[in-house]
Design an enzyme around this catalytic site. Structure first.
Site, PDB file in Angstrom:
ATOM      1  N   TYR A 150      44.303  41.321  29.982  1.00  0.00           N
ATOM      2  CA  TYR A 150      44.222  41.642  31.422  1.00  0.00           C
ATOM      3  C   TYR A 150      42.758  41.782  31.855  1.00  0.00           C
ATOM      4  CZ  TYR A 150      45.151  44.306  35.750  1.00  0.00           C
ATOM      5  OH  TYR A 150      45.208  44.744  37.052  1.00  0.00           O
ATOM      6  N   LYS A 154      40.556  39.581  34.629  1.00  0.00           N
ATOM      7  CA  LYS A 154      39.922  40.146  35.821  1.00  0.00           C
ATOM      8  C   LYS A 154      38.396  40.003  35.765  1.00  0.00           C
ATOM      9  CE  LYS A 154      43.664  41.572  37.950  1.00  0.00           C
ATOM     10  NZ  LYS A 154      44.116  40.905  39.198  1.00  0.00           N
TER      11      LYS A 154
END
Ligand code: NAP
Length: 242
Positions: A150, A154
């Site tokens: 994740y 990002k």
């Protein structure tokens, strides 16, 4: 003529609240979703019953044809695109040691490839004076175990934002990212115990969980007249979770 905003991932969570807020601010809103057509239609109905304008469009942000038709349908319906909010995202957690490449690929596809495709269409279609808003996460600063895929996705989004701002020089279009801290949605709450939720909620000096409205307020600022001088930034909206 009303300005038009596309909000990806607007059937639930933060995106749903952003869609309703931008509609209340006078935008015609395209409510994008991946699978939950009932929830997306509910958002559209709520906006319409408050005298706003909205349309639900299904599109997987990681699929180039879907993203193209999301923009085509918006232009067909409203004639122009003024604001694009790429909020759609997923957060399955997995340790790096586990080497779960399927999870890694899925998160990168949705969060980073999705952002790339949506920003690309936005760069082609957003009108002069428009705003492009991507989504990162304040968890980048924490480097929590299991957040590798994740956080990698990002970090990639944060890389794209200033590049696109430079590529759009001369068109009076701003490109920014919003990076929420823990916010009370399915993405954050699912799979966590009450203790974990309570502990993470207390990390910010403001000692509470963010609510979708906290984030929608920031997006509304960036999308509205007061946000015009903010460009190529990552706005960390997190109550001080840093
Ligand atoms: P959420 O409640 O899980 O909602 C996710 C939304 O994204 C849903 O509308 C979902 O549509 C849509 N979506 C998922 N995959 C998609 C795809 N491939 N194409 C199009 N739409 C897709 O998530 P959230 O918490 O609101 O998160 C919104 C954004 O904020 C994400 O980018 C997330 O990374 C970021 N963020 C959240 C937090 C937090 O604590 N909640 C913190 C930092 C950053 P369906 O309903 O159709 O599945």
């Amino acid at each position: 003529m009303a300005k038009t905003a596309i909000v990806t991932g607007a059937s639930r969570g933060i995106g749903r609240t952003i869609a309703k807020r931008l509609a209340a601010d006078g935008f015609a809103v395209v409510v994008n979703y991946a699978g939950n057509s009932e929830l997306a239609q509910e958002v559209v109905n709520e906006i319409r019953s408050a005298d706003g304008e909205a349309l639900a469009v299904k599109a997987d942000v990681s699929n180039p044809d879907d993203v193209k038709q999301l923009f085509d349908k918006t232009i067909e319906a409203y004639g122009h695109v003024d604001v694009v909010v790429n909020n759609a995202g997923i957060m399955p957690l997995s340790s790096i040691a586990k080497g779960d490449v399927e999870t890694f690929d899925k998160v990168i596809q949705t969060n980073l490839r999705g952002a790339f495709l949506v920003l690309s269409q936005a760069a082609q279609h957003v009108a002069e004076g428009g705003r492009i808003i991507a989504f990162s996460s304040s968890v980048l600063a924490k480097s929590f175990p299991t957040y590798g895929p994740y956080i990698a996705s990002k970090a990639g989004v944060e890389g794209l934002v200033p590049v696109l701002a430079n590529e759009l020089r001369g068109r009076n279009i701003t490109v920014n990212a919003v990076a929420p801290g823990p916010t009370g949605t399915d993405l954050f709450l699912n799979g966590k115990t009450q203790e974990q939720i309570a502990q993470l909620s207390k990390l910010a000096p403001l000692e509470r969980l963010g609510q979708p409205e906290d984030i929608a307020n920031v997006v509304a600022f960036l999308a509205g007249p007061d946000g015009g001088w903010v460009n190529a930034q990552v706005l960390r909206a997190n109550g001080g979770f840093a």
